[in-house]
Write an enzyme that holds these catalytic residues in place. Structure first.
Site, PDB file in Angstrom:
ATOM      1  N   THR A 138       1.541   3.553   4.485  1.00  0.00           N
ATOM      2  CA  THR A 138       2.419   2.391   4.598  1.00  0.00           C
ATOM      3  C   THR A 138       3.836   2.739   4.158  1.00  0.00           C
ATOM      4  O   THR A 138       4.782   2.630   4.930  1.00  0.00           O
ATOM      5  CB  THR A 138       1.869   1.212   3.783  1.00  0.00           C
ATOM      6  OG1 THR A 138       0.561   0.876   4.271  1.00  0.00           O
ATOM      7  CG2 THR A 138       2.777  -0.011   3.893  1.00  0.00           C
TER       8      THR A 138
ATOM      9  N   ARG B  27      -8.277  13.261   6.044  1.00  0.00           N
ATOM     10  CA  ARG B  27      -7.929  11.875   5.759  1.00  0.00           C
ATOM     11  C   ARG B  27      -9.089  10.940   6.081  1.00  0.00           C
ATOM     12  O   ARG B  27      -9.391  10.009   5.327  1.00  0.00           O
ATOM     13  CB  ARG B  27      -6.677  11.481   6.559  1.00  0.00           C
ATOM     14  CG  ARG B  27      -6.273  10.018   6.437  1.00  0.00           C
ATOM     15  CD  ARG B  27      -5.932   9.614   5.020  1.00  0.00           C
ATOM     16  NE  ARG B  27      -5.350   8.271   4.967  1.00  0.00           N
ATOM     17  CZ  ARG B  27      -5.239   7.539   3.883  1.00  0.00           C
ATOM     18  NH1 ARG B  27      -5.645   8.011   2.715  1.00  0.00           N
ATOM     19  NH2 ARG B  27      -4.699   6.335   3.922  1.00  0.00           N
TER      20      ARG B  27
ATOM     21  N   SER C 174       0.665  -3.631   4.388  1.00  0.00           N
ATOM     22  CA  SER C 174      -0.122  -2.425   4.632  1.00  0.00           C
ATOM     23  C   SER C 174      -0.132  -2.110   6.118  1.00  0.00           C
ATOM     24  O   SER C 174      -0.012  -3.003   6.954  1.00  0.00           O
ATOM     25  CB  SER C 174      -1.558  -2.597   4.132  1.00  0.00           C
ATOM     26  OG  SER C 174      -2.305  -1.405   4.317  1.00  0.00           O
TER      27      SER C 174
ATOM     28  N   SER D  53      -2.483   0.858  -4.941  1.00  0.00           N
ATOM     29  CA  SER D  53      -3.004   1.991  -4.176  1.00  0.00           C
ATOM     30  C   SER D  53      -4.318   2.487  -4.747  1.00  0.00           C
ATOM     31  O   SER D  53      -4.598   2.356  -5.939  1.00  0.00           O
ATOM     32  CB  SER D  53      -1.978   3.131  -4.199  1.00  0.00           C
ATOM     33  OG  SER D  53      -2.492   4.295  -3.597  1.00  0.00           O
ATOM     34  N   ASN D  54      -5.109   3.109  -3.863  1.00  0.00           N
ATOM     35  CA  ASN D  54      -6.309   3.817  -4.294  1.00  0.00           C
ATOM     36  C   ASN D  54      -5.981   5.093  -5.050  1.00  0.00           C
ATOM     37  O   ASN D  54      -6.863   5.688  -5.672  1.00  0.00           O
ATOM     38  CB  ASN D  54      -7.171   4.175  -3.078  1.00  0.00           C
ATOM     39  CG  ASN D  54      -7.969   2.999  -2.552  1.00  0.00           C
ATOM     40  OD1 ASN D  54      -8.175   2.006  -3.244  1.00  0.00           O
ATOM     41  ND2 ASN D  54      -8.436   3.109  -1.319  1.00  0.00           N
TER      42      ASN D  54
ATOM     43  N   LYS E 181      -9.948  -0.093  -2.947  1.00  0.00           N
ATOM     44  CA  LYS E 181      -9.728  -1.079  -1.893  1.00  0.00           C
ATOM     45  C   LYS E 181     -10.659  -0.762  -0.723  1.00  0.00           C
ATOM     46  O   LYS E 181     -10.893   0.407  -0.440  1.00  0.00           O
ATOM     47  CB  LYS E 181      -8.262  -1.029  -1.421  1.00  0.00           C
ATOM     48  CG  LYS E 181      -7.256  -1.455  -2.471  1.00  0.00           C
ATOM     49  CD  LYS E 181      -5.839  -1.549  -1.889  1.00  0.00           C
ATOM     50  CE  LYS E 181      -5.278  -0.181  -1.546  1.00  0.00           C
ATOM     51  NZ  LYS E 181      -3.875  -0.266  -1.022  1.00  0.00           N
TER      52      LYS E 181
ATOM     53  N   PHE F  82      -8.264  -1.677   7.203  1.00  0.00           N
ATOM     54  CA  PHE F  82      -9.231  -2.064   6.166  1.00  0.00           C
ATOM     55  C   PHE F  82      -8.540  -2.764   5.013  1.00  0.00           C
ATOM     56  O   PHE F  82      -9.096  -3.668   4.379  1.00  0.00           O
ATOM     57  CB  PHE F  82     -10.012  -0.839   5.672  1.00  0.00           C
ATOM     58  CG  PHE F  82      -9.234   0.089   4.788  1.00  0.00           C
ATOM     59  CD1 PHE F  82      -9.213  -0.088   3.412  1.00  0.00           C
ATOM     60  CD2 PHE F  82      -8.521   1.152   5.324  1.00  0.00           C
ATOM     61  CE1 PHE F  82      -8.496   0.764   2.591  1.00  0.00           C
ATOM     62  CE2 PHE F  82      -7.806   2.015   4.519  1.00  0.00           C
ATOM     63  CZ  PHE F  82      -7.789   1.821   3.148  1.00  0.00           C
ATOM     64  N   ASP F  83      -7.303  -2.357   4.720  1.00  0.00           N
ATOM     65  CA  ASP F  83      -6.535  -2.921   3.616  1.00  0.00           C
ATOM     66  C   ASP F  83      -6.019  -4.308   3.977  1.00  0.00           C
ATOM     67  O   ASP F  83      -6.023  -5.224   3.138  1.00  0.00           O
ATOM     68  CB  ASP F  83      -5.374  -1.975   3.309  1.00  0.00           C
ATOM     69  CG  ASP F  83      -4.839  -2.100   1.901  1.00  0.00           C
ATOM     70  OD1 ASP F  83      -5.497  -2.748   1.061  1.00  0.00           O
ATOM     71  OD2 ASP F  83      -3.768  -1.520   1.635  1.00  0.00           O
TER      72      ASP F  83
ATOM     73  N   ASN G 249      -2.799  -0.155   7.084  1.00  0.00           N
ATOM     74  CA  ASN G 249      -4.209   0.206   7.225  1.00  0.00           C
ATOM     75  C   ASN G 249      -5.059  -1.033   7.484  1.00  0.00           C
ATOM     76  O   ASN G 249      -5.043  -1.981   6.693  1.00  0.00           O
ATOM     77  CB  ASN G 249      -4.701   0.909   5.959  1.00  0.00           C
ATOM     78  CG  ASN G 249      -4.030   2.252   5.761  1.00  0.00           C
ATOM     79  OD1 ASN G 249      -4.124   3.136   6.604  1.00  0.00           O
ATOM     80  ND2 ASN G 249      -3.333   2.418   4.640  1.00  0.00           N
TER      81      ASN G 249
ATOM     82  N   ASP H  69       0.868  -1.176   0.000  1.00  0.00           N
ATOM     83  CA  ASP H  69       0.000   0.000   0.000  1.00  0.00           C
ATOM     84  C   ASP H  69       0.905   1.227   0.000  1.00  0.00           C
ATOM     85  O   ASP H  69       2.040   1.175   0.479  1.00  0.00           O
ATOM     86  CB  ASP H  69      -0.879  -0.036   1.246  1.00  0.00           C
ATOM     87  CG  ASP H  69      -1.610   1.267   1.484  1.00  0.00           C
ATOM     88  OD1 ASP H  69      -2.365   1.701   0.588  1.00  0.00           O
ATOM     89  OD2 ASP H  69      -1.406   1.868   2.563  1.00  0.00           O
ATOM     90  N   ALA H  70       0.396   2.349  -0.514  1.00  0.00           N
ATOM     91  CA  ALA H  70       1.200   3.577  -0.560  1.00  0.00           C
ATOM     92  C   ALA H  70       0.927   4.480   0.631  1.00  0.00           C
ATOM     93  O   ALA H  70       1.801   4.731   1.467  1.00  0.00           O
ATOM     94  CB  ALA H  70       0.948   4.320  -1.870  1.00  0.00           C
ATOM     95  N   TYR H  71      -0.324   4.981   0.719  1.00  0.00           N
ATOM     96  CA  TYR H  71      -0.647   6.021   1.698  1.00  0.00           C
ATOM     97  C   TYR H  71      -0.755   5.446   3.109  1.00  0.00           C
ATOM     98  O   TYR H  71      -1.642   4.657   3.406  1.00  0.00           O
ATOM     99  CB  TYR H  71      -1.952   6.718   1.312  1.00  0.00           C
ATOM    100  CG  TYR H  71      -1.890   7.392  -0.036  1.00  0.00           C
ATOM    101  CD1 TYR H  71      -1.053   8.484  -0.255  1.00  0.00           C
ATOM    102  CD2 TYR H  71      -2.662   6.942  -1.103  1.00  0.00           C
ATOM    103  CE1 TYR H  71      -0.990   9.104  -1.491  1.00  0.00           C
ATOM    104  CE2 TYR H  71      -2.607   7.552  -2.344  1.00  0.00           C
ATOM    105  CZ  TYR H  71      -1.766   8.636  -2.537  1.00  0.00           C
ATOM    106  OH  TYR H  71      -1.710   9.245  -3.768  1.00  0.00           O
TER     107      TYR H  71
END
Length: 253
Positions: free
Chosen positions: A12, A39, A171, A114-115, A147, A175-176, A173, A8-10
């Site tokens: 992570t 956010r 990740s 990523s989203n 995602k 949820f991810d 996150n 994941d990007a944001y």
């Protein structure tokens, strides 16, 4: 055997909290509040749009969430401010151990899922000097879902030519983590905040906006399957992958 490590990007690889400098410059004394609510609404709007079948790319969702946040303060975003925020999101700070982690994972395939919209992700990775660290930077935009929708994770198979059993998804996150496990990936959660540290913050008195963000976003979700692994930082990931894959990875520097 693991053949690909997908991040994941944001939140992570890149610290979404680093945008707080830009929001504080624009609205002194209110930057932290704006950053946290922005956010939170950004994520909520991506999920709501997915449920309603009303896809918009991630920058569109991000602008909507920012407008909501400023509206809670009686403020209206102007185009100059939105342009500044777009630049801030494209220049999020990578976590200090991200580059070294990625280097040590070679020669396994390394990718982002990523989203983020494609242009956002390309700018983000380039500005961080990490373009050569990835075999692929994958945006969910190709499927017009977000995602944790299963179709988003299917992009990893399509782009990298691997099966779920050959992927370690990483990740921070909750949820991810749940979405990736549900799809069939092995998952490592980057747990930068321990339960003990969070508990100390929550009982310390006034709950700051950043502490509320940590409570909402930096814990495992109770509805979802638990991750296969938990690492406290990205720097611990290469050792985990070596143990999993018996992989001949790049030596630590």
């Amino acid at each position: 055997m693991i053949k690909a490590v997908v991040f994941d990007a944001y939140g992570t690889l890149f610290d979404v909290q680093s945008v707080a400098d830009a929001t504080e410059r624009a609205y002194p004394g209110r930057g932290e509040y704006i950053t946290q609510v922005w956010r939170q609404k950004q994520l909520e709007y991506s999920w709501l749009r997915a449920l309603m079948g009303r896809y918009a790319d991630f920058w569109g969702v991000t602008r909507e969430a920012l407008a909501y946040t400023l509206g809670t303060l009686g403020l209206e975003p102007d185009e100059s401010f939105l342009a500044d925020m777009a630049q801030a999101y494209n220049r999020l700070t990578p976590y200090p151990d991200a580059a070294q982690c990625l280097a040590e994972l070679a020669p396994l395939k390394r990718a982002i899922l990523s989203n983020g919209a494609p242009d956002m992700l390309q700018a983000l990775v380039a500005n961080a000097g990490l373009t050569d660290s990835f075999d692929a930077v994958i945006s969910v935009d190709a499927k017009r879902v977000f995602k944790p929708h299963p179709d988003s994770y299917a992009l990893v198979e399509e782009v990298l030519g691997v099966t779920p059993a050959e992927v370690l998804f990483v990740s921070s996150n909750g949820f991810d983590v749940g979405g990736a496990k549900n799809f069939g990936f092995s998952v490592a959660r980057v747990a930068r905040l321990s339960q003990e540290a969070l508990a100390r913050e929550l009982v310390s008195g006034t709950i700051a906006p950043l502490t509320m963000f940590k409570a909402l976003r930096m814990r495992e979700e109770t509805y979802a399957e638990a991750p296969d692994f938990v690492v406290p930082a990205l720097g611990d990931l290469p050792r985990l992958v070596r143990g999993m894959a018996g992989a001949h990875l790049a030596p630590a520097v």
